[in-house]
Design a protein around this motif. Structure first.
Motif, PDB file in Angstrom:
ATOM      1  N   UNK A 238       0.842  -1.208   0.000  1.00  0.00           N
ATOM      2  CA  UNK A 238       0.000   0.000   0.000  1.00  0.00           C
ATOM      3  C   UNK A 238       0.875   1.256   0.000  1.00  0.00           C
ATOM      4  N   UNK A 239       1.950   1.213   0.766  1.00  0.00           N
ATOM      5  CA  UNK A 239       2.874   2.354   0.789  1.00  0.00           C
ATOM      6  C   UNK A 239       3.492   2.569  -0.587  1.00  0.00           C
ATOM      7  N   UNK A 240       3.882   1.494  -1.258  1.00  0.00           N
ATOM      8  CA  UNK A 240       4.454   1.646  -2.599  1.00  0.00           C
ATOM      9  C   UNK A 240       3.451   2.297  -3.547  1.00  0.00           C
TER      10      UNK A 240
ATOM     11  N   UNK B 142       1.799  -2.732  -9.641  1.00  0.00           N
ATOM     12  CA  UNK B 142       1.905  -2.959  -8.194  1.00  0.00           C
ATOM     13  C   UNK B 142       0.540  -3.294  -7.603  1.00  0.00           C
ATOM     14  N   UNK B 143      -0.476  -2.529  -7.981  1.00  0.00           N
ATOM     15  CA  UNK B 143      -1.828  -2.760  -7.477  1.00  0.00           C
ATOM     16  C   UNK B 143      -2.376  -4.110  -7.925  1.00  0.00           C
TER      17      UNK B 143
ATOM     18  N   UNK C 129       1.720  -5.392   9.002  1.00  0.00           N
ATOM     19  CA  UNK C 129       0.400  -5.623   8.407  1.00  0.00           C
ATOM     20  C   UNK C 129       0.567  -6.532   7.190  1.00  0.00           C
ATOM     21  N   UNK C 130      -0.140  -7.668   7.148  1.00  0.00           N
ATOM     22  CA  UNK C 130       0.012  -8.559   5.991  1.00  0.00           C
ATOM     23  C   UNK C 130      -0.609  -7.953   4.732  1.00  0.00           C
ATOM     24  N   UNK C 131       0.078  -8.126   3.630  1.00  0.00           N
ATOM     25  CA  UNK C 131      -0.423  -7.603   2.354  1.00  0.00           C
ATOM     26  C   UNK C 131      -1.638  -8.374   1.855  1.00  0.00           C
ATOM     27  N   UNK C 132      -1.891  -9.538   2.425  1.00  0.00           N
ATOM     28  CA  UNK C 132      -3.050 -10.329   2.019  1.00  0.00           C
ATOM     29  C   UNK C 132      -4.314  -9.915   2.770  1.00  0.00           C
TER      30      UNK C 132
ATOM     31  N   UNK D 110      -7.776  -2.861  -5.238  1.00  0.00           N
ATOM     32  CA  UNK D 110      -8.637  -2.797  -6.422  1.00  0.00           C
ATOM     33  C   UNK D 110      -8.992  -1.343  -6.732  1.00  0.00           C
ATOM     34  N   UNK D 111      -9.288  -0.562  -5.691  1.00  0.00           N
ATOM     35  CA  UNK D 111      -9.586   0.861  -5.887  1.00  0.00           C
ATOM     36  C   UNK D 111      -8.373   1.585  -6.474  1.00  0.00           C
ATOM     37  N   UNK D 112      -7.183   1.275  -5.952  1.00  0.00           N
ATOM     38  CA  UNK D 112      -5.964   1.888  -6.472  1.00  0.00           C
ATOM     39  C   UNK D 112      -5.730   1.467  -7.921  1.00  0.00           C
TER      40      UNK D 112
END
Length: 141
Positions: A38-40, A77-78, A100-103, A117-119
């Motif tokens: 999310x940061x990326x 990335x998204x 925080x897990x990316x999943x 998905x929004x990104x």
């Protein structure tokens, strides 16, 4: 500058600003801590707001290549982030993303709309608009 290009610049600005404000809403108001991916995505989206703001004020459509590159990297990335959330075979092999897990899915509207998905949607709209601008610029030469 043609009205087509001006409207395209405005579209990029509105979409990138909405995505930026949305990400800040989720983290600062709802209290959702962003994962590493999310940061990326934020690192890629936030400059698009500044670039498109200045470009719109200056009526400079030549930033289309820059926004196309940023948005394509952001979309990739998204898409990866969304894939590790939704595809079981990728979840098991996904990298650890820190605290925080990316999943993880803070939201899951309609069973498929998550924050990545929004990104992804925002990046795709910006990319499509950027490529449209490049096409119009080429035709106007």
């Amino acid at each position: 500058m043609s009205k087509k290009l001006e409207n395209a610049l405005l579209t990029i600005w509105v979409v990138s600003l909405t995505a930026t404000l949305g990400s800040l809403y989720f983290s600062e108001i709802r209290g959702y801590e962003p994962c590493t991916l999310c940061w990326y995505q934020r690192i890629i989206m936030y400059p698009i707001v500044l670039i498109s703001t200045i470009a719109y004020i200056q009526k400079n459509a030549k930033i289309a290549l820059t926004t196309a590159v940023f948005s394509c990297i952001g979309a990739a990335t998204s898409l990866y982030h969304y894939s590790i959330q939704k595809l079981d075979f990728l979840q098991e092999s996904s990298p650890s993303c820190g605290r925080v897990p990316c999943t993880g899915e803070y939201i899951n509207w309609l069973g498929f709309i998550t924050i990545p998905f929004l990104a992804l949607t925002a990046f795709v709209i910006i990319a499509a608009t950027s490529f449209y601008m490049l096409k119009v610029l080429k035709e106007e030469k």
